[in-house]
Design an enzyme around this catalytic site. Structure first.
Site, PDB file in Angstrom:
ATOM      1  N   PHE A  27      15.580 -73.102 -24.545  1.00 30.50           N
ATOM      2  CA  PHE A  27      16.778 -72.399 -26.044  1.00 30.50           C
ATOM      3  C   PHE A  27      17.961 -73.602 -25.334  1.00 30.50           C
ATOM      4  O   PHE A  27      18.805 -73.259 -24.949  1.00 30.50           O
ATOM      5  CB  PHE A  27      17.035 -71.351 -26.156  1.00 30.50           C
ATOM      6  CG  PHE A  27      16.284 -70.614 -26.827  1.00 30.50           C
ATOM      7  CD1 PHE A  27      15.911 -70.256 -27.521  1.00 30.50           C
ATOM      8  CD2 PHE A  27      15.463 -70.163 -25.965  1.00 30.50           C
ATOM      9  CE1 PHE A  27      14.698 -69.760 -28.358  1.00 30.50           C
ATOM     10  CE2 PHE A  27      14.228 -69.545 -26.291  1.00 30.50           C
ATOM     11  CZ  PHE A  27      13.918 -68.723 -27.941  1.00 30.50           C
ATOM     12  N   ASP A  28      18.805 -74.285 -26.605  1.00 26.91           N
ATOM     13  CA  ASP A  28      20.282 -75.356 -26.343  1.00 26.91           C
ATOM     14  C   ASP A  28      20.758 -73.779 -26.802  1.00 26.91           C
ATOM     15  O   ASP A  28      20.353 -72.961 -27.245  1.00 26.91           O
ATOM     16  CB  ASP A  28      20.016 -76.088 -27.795  1.00 26.91           C
ATOM     17  CG  ASP A  28      21.739 -75.835 -27.363  1.00 26.91           C
ATOM     18  OD1 ASP A  28      22.574 -76.170 -26.406  1.00 26.91           O
ATOM     19  OD2 ASP A  28      22.164 -75.956 -29.207  1.00 26.91           O
ATOM     20  N   MET A  29      21.784 -73.698 -26.544  1.00 28.49           N
ATOM     21  CA  MET A  29      22.884 -72.360 -26.536  1.00 28.49           C
ATOM     22  C   MET A  29      23.452 -72.316 -27.863  1.00 28.49           C
ATOM     23  O   MET A  29      24.023 -71.624 -29.319  1.00 28.49           O
ATOM     24  CB  MET A  29      23.947 -72.191 -25.257  1.00 28.49           C
ATOM     25  CG  MET A  29      24.837 -71.054 -26.151  1.00 28.49           C
ATOM     26  SD  MET A  29      25.258 -70.186 -24.445  1.00 28.49           S
ATOM     27  CE  MET A  29      26.803 -71.170 -24.310  1.00 28.49           C
TER      28      MET A  29
END
Length: 219
Positions: free
Chosen positions: A7-9
Site C-alpha cells: 500500500f502507498d500511504m
C-alpha cells in the site's frame, strides 16, 4: 495467485494530500518560490527530495535541498503530532488490510514519506500490527516513477514482484509499480488531483469495491 499487497500511504491509507499541499504552499510563499498549482500537484507520489530539488533549481532558492526537505518534513510532522484529526483514514481501507491479513497475505506500506511519519500514521490508524514491513522512499536511491521502492518492499517481504499487488492513487506511483512488474489497483482520490492512473490493472473509487476475492481476479 498473489502473495503480498503493498500500500502507498498518502492518498491511500490516509487522506493527507490536502494538508501536504497546504503546508508546502506556505513554504513556497515564505521562500519566494513561484510554483503553479499544476506543477505542485505533479509531485504527488514523489519524495520530498525530488520536489524540492525541482523547486530550488527552478526558483533559484538560496537554501540547500536538504534544508528545504527538513523544513517541509518538520512542519508536517509537527502538525500531525499536535492534531489527532490530521491523520484521516480513507474509508474502507482498514477493513481491507484486516481481511488480507486474515488470509495470510503479506502486507507492506511503501511511501515516499519519511519513516517516522509512516510509523506515526500506522500507529494512529491502529494498523501497525498488520504490516510486515514499512518502507520509506528514503531507503532507495530513486523516487517514483522509478520502481525502486516497490522492488525493495518485495525483497523485504521475500515475495517475487510478479506475486505482488500495489495499491496507488498517483500517476507516478502506478508507473513505478508497473515498472516493477507488479499488478496495480488504482484508487481514484479526488484530493490527490487529476491523476492519470488508467494504466492500472483495476481502478476503484472506494475500498468497499474490492476484497481478497476480487484481487485474486487480477493476480
Amino acid at each position: 495467485m498473489f502473495e503480498a499487497v503493498i500500500f502507498d500511504m498518502d492518498g491511500v491509507l490516509i487522506d493527507s494530500e490536502p494538508l501536504h499541499i497546504q503546508l508546502e504552499e506556505e513554504i513556497f510563499k515564505e521562500i519566494g518560490a513561484n510554483v503553479s498549482f499544476e506543477e505542485h500537484i505533479s509531485f504527488v507520489g514523489t519524495t520530498s527530495h525530488y520536489m524540492w530539488e525541482y523547486v530550488k533549481n527552478k526558483c533559484n532558492v538560496p537554501l540547500t535541498v536538504e534544508e528545504l526537505v527538513e523544513m517541509d518534513r518538520k512542519r508536517y510532522i509537527d502538525y500531525i503530532s499536535k492534531h489527532d484529526d490530521a491523520v484521516k483514514p480513507i474509508e474502507g481501507v482498514g477493513e481491507l488490510v484486516k481481511e488480507l491479513y486474515s488470509k495470510k497475505v503479506k502486507l507492506a506500506v511503501a511511501s515516499s514519506s519519511p519513516i517516522d511519519v509512516i510509523e506515526l500514521v500506522v500507529k494512529r490508524l491502529k494498523l501497525k500490527d498488520y504490516f510486515n514491513e514499512l518502507v520509506s522512499g528514503d531507503f532507495v536511491k530513486r523516487s517514483k516513477p522509478y520502481p525502486d521502492i516497490f522492488l525493495y518492499a518485495a525483497e523485504k517481504l521475500n515475495v517475487v514482484p510478479e506475486k505482488c499487488i500495489v495499491v496507488e492513487d498517483s500517476n507516478k506511483g502506478v508507473l513505478a509499480a508497473k515498472s516493477a512488474g507488479m499488478k496495480v489497483v488504482g484508487f481514484i482520490n479526488p484530493n490527490s488531483g487529476n491523476q492519470d492512473i488508467k494504466m492500472a490493472d483495476m481502478i476503484i473509487q472506494s475500498f468497499y469495491d474490492i476484497n481478497y476475492e476480487k484481487l485474486m481476479m487480477i493476480s
